[in-house]
Design an enzyme around this catalytic site. Sequence first.
Site, PDB file in Angstrom:
ATOM      1  CG  ASP A  54     -13.770   4.308  -0.833  1.00  0.00           C
ATOM      2  OD1 ASP A  54     -12.755   3.710  -1.226  1.00  0.00           O
ATOM      3  OD2 ASP A  54     -13.754   5.442  -0.339  1.00  0.00           O
ATOM      4  CD  GLU A  55     -17.756   3.479  -6.220  1.00  0.00           C
ATOM      5  OE1 GLU A  55     -16.701   2.805  -6.190  1.00  0.00           O
ATOM      6  OE2 GLU A  55     -17.833   4.617  -6.694  1.00  0.00           O
ATOM      7  CG  HIS A  73      -9.655  -2.221  -4.849  1.00  0.00           C
ATOM      8  ND1 HIS A  73      -9.552  -2.772  -6.089  1.00  0.00           N
ATOM      9  CD2 HIS A  73     -10.093  -0.976  -5.031  1.00  0.00           C
ATOM     10  CE1 HIS A  73      -9.910  -1.882  -6.990  1.00  0.00           C
ATOM     11  NE2 HIS A  73     -10.230  -0.777  -6.373  1.00  0.00           N
ATOM     12  CB  THR A  74     -11.679  -3.794   1.674  1.00  0.00           C
ATOM     13  OG1 THR A  74     -11.306  -2.446   1.908  1.00  0.00           O
ATOM     14  CG2 THR A  74     -11.571  -4.619   2.938  1.00  0.00           C
ATOM     15  CB  THR A 122      -5.367   9.530  -0.693  1.00  0.00           C
ATOM     16  OG1 THR A 122      -4.526   9.629  -1.851  1.00  0.00           O
ATOM     17  CG2 THR A 122      -6.799   9.277  -1.116  1.00  0.00           C
ATOM     18  CD  GLN A 176      -8.827   6.328  -7.892  1.00  0.00           C
ATOM     19  OE1 GLN A 176      -8.617   5.960  -9.033  1.00  0.00           O
ATOM     20  NE2 GLN A 176      -8.032   6.002  -6.906  1.00  0.00           N
ATOM     21  CB  THR A 221      -6.764   8.566   4.418  1.00  0.00           C
ATOM     22  OG1 THR A 221      -8.167   8.402   4.231  1.00  0.00           O
ATOM     23  CG2 THR A 221      -6.103   8.888   3.089  1.00  0.00           C
ATOM     24  N   GLY A 222      -7.706   6.207   6.622  1.00  0.00           N
ATOM     25  CA  GLY A 222      -8.340   6.073   7.935  1.00  0.00           C
ATOM     26  C   GLY A 222      -9.327   7.205   8.243  1.00  0.00           C
TER      27      GLY A 222
END
Length: 340
Positions: free
Chosen positions: A16-17, A46-47, A127, A179, A254-255
């Site tokens: 999540d970097e 990935h966002t 997850t 990851q 996963t929120g």
Amino acid sequence: MVEISAIIVVGGFFGDEGKGKIISYLSLKSQVAAVARAGVGTNAGHTIVYQGVKYKLRQIPSGFVNPNVKLFIGPGVLVDPRVFLQEIELTKTSERARIDYQAGVIEEKHIEEDRSSSHLKGKIGTTGSGCGPAQRDRAMRILKLAKDVPELRKFLTDVPYELNELIDEGRDIIIEGTQGTFLSLYHGTYPYVTSKDVTSGSICSDVGIGPKKVRDVIIVFKGYVTRVGKGPLENELPIDEVKKRGWYEVATVTGRVRRVAPFNFKLAKRAVMLNSATQIAITKLDLLFPEDKHKKRWKDLSKDAKEFINRVEEELKVPVTLIGTGPEVHDIIDRSERED
Ligand code: GTP
Ligand code: IMP
Ligand code: MG
């Protein structure tokens, strides 16, 4: 002579970097021919924020934002056919997204086991995407492969062959890690890790590229450290402090609320070593120094922000070439043509 044209993007902390954002920027910028996704599978999210739309992708490579870029999922990556087909619709990439014949397949039984196991869900804090049980079945040599799934037939190809051909033509390709280094099965905080190695060596193997074809390894660090799930996190901040600093985040897949600690130079140094990083990307600088939000030029950054980046370069002895100043693809300072 064969051009050395593969670029690896790898996570330097616990995932999540912001690799998705960095990869989407690079895909739009240069003459990138293909982006190939490596890593474990649908456990990663990935966002990408592009043209006012926020995409959360677990399978399709982040390079989808450039319509000229081919998209591949390597043989070392797990595919969940339902997630893949949904994302094909979402990103409208059915003509250019391809999976390797030998990619492993996540089935419903893997997801159920991941979600009901007190060890995986309870102790490790996975997850719940079925990746661990599917990896185990691959090691047992009983896992179904993509070539065994009729719905995937039209998307199949020989990914290592296609990538190596592009490299031999001198085209640029990006290998998209997922990851982060300290979630690696070998180099991370075992047993609180994911189900395989996720450092740059493994990323090459996931897509079938040999190490001598890699030109650069871009390691991505966030301006602070986050971790979801269980396991050690040095200097973890209490949730009130996280909110006060504006570092509160919720996980893509996963929120779950992400645990947070300040930037960790010791971990970053080790991550540079483990991945033989040649460039650093720092994301979320705008959350360390809010006055720098949306800035696009090094010379416009605040003194404090410049000092932080200079310290990263001094301590890690690797140049910081990309700096994220907001979630949008173009909220970035690109120092590859150093104006400073
Ligand atoms: P994994 O493969 O799951 O490890 O994900 P990732 O490295 O692609 O990161 P992810 O998208 O899960 O999380 C990063 C978050 O930071 C997302 O919400 C991004 O939109 C956001 N982000 C990325 N870069 C920046 C930045 O420079 N500034 C700000 N404010 N947000 C950013
Ligand atoms: P699994 O990969 O689902 O088995 O989860 C194992 C550990 O890795 C858990 O702590 C997860 O939260 C973490 N993890 C797996 N993938 C990601 C990711 O993409 N971003 C952040 N954490 C992840
Ligand atoms: Mg993520």
